[in-house]
Design an enzyme around this catalytic site. Structure first.
Site, PDB file in Angstrom:
ATOM      1  N   ASP A 395       0.851  -1.191   0.000  1.00  0.00           N
ATOM      2  CA  ASP A 395       0.000   0.000   0.000  1.00  0.00           C
ATOM      3  C   ASP A 395       0.885   1.239   0.000  1.00  0.00           C
ATOM      4  OD1 ASP A 395      -2.299  -1.474   0.043  1.00  0.00           O
ATOM      5  OD2 ASP A 395      -2.976  -0.811   2.029  1.00  0.00           O
ATOM      6  N   ASP A 438      -4.625   2.368  -4.376  1.00  0.00           N
ATOM      7  CA  ASP A 438      -3.180   2.433  -4.143  1.00  0.00           C
ATOM      8  C   ASP A 438      -2.636   1.088  -3.698  1.00  0.00           C
ATOM      9  OD1 ASP A 438      -4.600   2.606  -1.719  1.00  0.00           O
ATOM     10  OD2 ASP A 438      -2.842   3.412  -0.694  1.00  0.00           O
TER      11      ASP A 438
END
Length: 515
Positions: A395, A438
């Protein structure tokens, strides 16, 4: 376990490529039995050193040696394995080479339709490959070999010209290209002579002789080049020069069991003796060559020489009938070339349709922003797990804050930058994926310690990257969770383990790896 991704000399064929090149060098120069012995040793060493790419190249060298020795069934087993591996992973040029090698083996085994199918796939893949690499040169040579096996001489000649113009090619590979081109020209010339096109035949013979003279300047002891030069000299009115070469090479090569070169020398000797008026000697040598001929095309060429010679030695109605029958067969086989050209065109159209479908599937499995795989790719790869695989979930830290503070355009730039770093750390068979927002994933062919080192390197590269190009002062960090696949584990279980580690990394303060 040592980290194989530490800086090493750039080599497309593996860190220990010298081991493989020794095998190929033996085969290229006609020392096929030596190549097989060396391949056994080299592959064992490459396996110990963990260089899978060098192992693949060594297996290729073994396959070429078996092919040259006429051990086609053994070579086919290797060829099928290499083609299957290369279709799953690897650059387009490497795929094209493996497919062309498989096509050549199938054609020489008489499985023409199958061979032309794979040859069409090879040419289609090659069209998409970069033309300025060593891989491209090697692949175009293999396509030429397969085309020659199918008697598609025009395609083989085009391939040889492209190979001669290829960049980034060292002398070892350029020498192999010369040998391939010269042998193709010889065979083409002999077939042209049989169908009465003597002028065209002579042009190709002269080109072959010139190539072999050039080759022997750099490799004076190359037995295949010497045998081909002898045949070219014998067929272009220089029988005495040919006999000098033949008498020097014939007995040593027979003792070494190099059947291919010996067959060419007997054919050259028969041609030279016939030109000097020794028909009995020519018959003896042509017969010896015929006994060593393993392929239909070879037997046809030598059989025609024997029939033509029989007509000269004992002209009769029977010999005239035999020669007329053989000439009709030669004409029929020559016309079959046109059928094969049409078959190849049809196979090529089918291959292009298959490629279009693959492209469409590739687009459907790709993330439009980053070019990485998408959720569809992720799910498919998660269902194809095997031993030696590790999964890293990634992430971008506080990504929403980047979007809010700077803009979604800057956020997109960050995602593209992270994707570049992930892609740069993928080897053949490894996959980087953006499966949402993301969130990224990386499937590595590495055990847990090696995967940990790779993940840490990725994290450091992202932290140190110059993000000022997007926004001055921008800082980007990653949180990463790592898990390794073990036997019996499901894809969901591997994902859950990596996901648990990812959240552990976030709880511990982000910008870190948990494994």
């Amino acid at each position: 376990m040592p980290d194989t991704r530490l800086p090493v000399p750039v080599e497309p064929y593996g860190v220990f490529v010298a081991l493989a090149r020794e095998v190929h060098d033996r085969t290229m120069n006609g020392h096929h039995d030596e190549a097989l012995v060396l391949a056994d040793r080299a592959e064992a060493i490459a396996a110990i050193l963990g260089d899978e790419r060098a192992q693949l190249m060594i297996r290729q060298g073994r396959m070429y040696a078996l092919l040259a020795l006429g051990r086609l069934s053994e070579a086919l087993v290797i060829g099928q394995t290499l083609a299957e591996d290369r279709q799953l992973v690897g650059p387009r040029a490497s795929q094209a080479k493996a497919l062309a090698d498989l096509a050549e083996l199938l054609i020489k085994l008489g499985r023409i339709d199958e061979g032309l199918h794979w040859l069409a796939r090879a040419t289609t893949a090659l069209d998409l490959a970069p033309h300025d690499s060593l891989r491209y040169f090697s692949a175009i040579c293999s396509v030429g070999d397969a085309a020659q096996a199918a008697e598609l001489y025009e395609l083989a000649d085009d391939c040889a010209r492209l190979a001669a113009d290829a960049l980034a090619v060292d002398e070892l590979f350029r020498a192999a290209g010369r040998l391939q081109h010269a042998e193709m020209l010889l065979e083409w010339a002999l077939r042209l002579e049989q169908v009465g096109r003597a002028t065209e035949a002579r042009l190709r013979l002269d080109r072959s002789v010139a190539l072999m003279r050039e080759h022997l300047k750099a490799h004076p002891d190359a037995p295949l080049a010497t045998a081909m030069l002898a045949l070219g000299l014998a067929r272009t009115g220089r029988p005495d020069d040919a006999i000098v070469l033949i008498r020097r090479m014939l007995l040593p090569l027979r003792a070494a069991g190099q059947t291919h070169e010996v067959r060419l020398l007997h054919l050259a000797y028969g041609s030279a003796l016939r030109a000097l008026g020794d028909r009995a000697g020519a018959h003896r040598e042509f017969t010896a060559a015929q006994e060593l001929a393993g392929q239909t095309g070879q037997r046809l060429i030598i059989g025609y020489e024997l029939a033509d010679l029989a007509g000269e030695r004992a002209p009769s109605e029977a010999t005239r009938t035999m020669k007329a029958t053989l000439r009709e067969q030669v004409g029929h086989l020559w016309r079959q070339r046109l059928d094969r050209r049409l078959m190849l065109q049809q196979a090529r159209r089918r291959a292009e349709l298959e490629l279009d479908r693959e492209r469409a599937e590739g687009v459907a499995a790709s993330d439009a922003l980053t070019g990485l795989g998408n959720r569809r790719t992720f799910d498919r790869r998660l269902g194809e797990l095997h031993g030696g695989t590790s999964l890293i979930l990634i992430d971008v830290d506080k990504f929403k804050g980047i979007n809010d503070a700077y803009s979604h355009g800057v956020g997109d730039g960050v995602l593209r930058g992270v994707a570049e770093v992930l892609r740069a750390h993928c080897r053949e068979g490894e996959v980087a994926v953006r499966f949402g927002g993301d969130e990224f994933a990386l499937f590595l062919l590495a055990d847990l310690p090696a995967a940990r080192r790779i993940a840490e390197r990725i994290r450091r590269v992202v932290v140190r990257r110059d993000w000022d190009e997007l926004v001055p002062g921008l800082r980007v960090t990653l949180s990463m969770g790592l898990a390794a696949y073990s036997e019996g584990m499901t894809g969901s279980e591997l994902f859950d383990r990596a996901d648990t580690q990812l959240y552990a990394a976030k709880r511990q303060g982000r910008n870190r790896l948990a494994a």
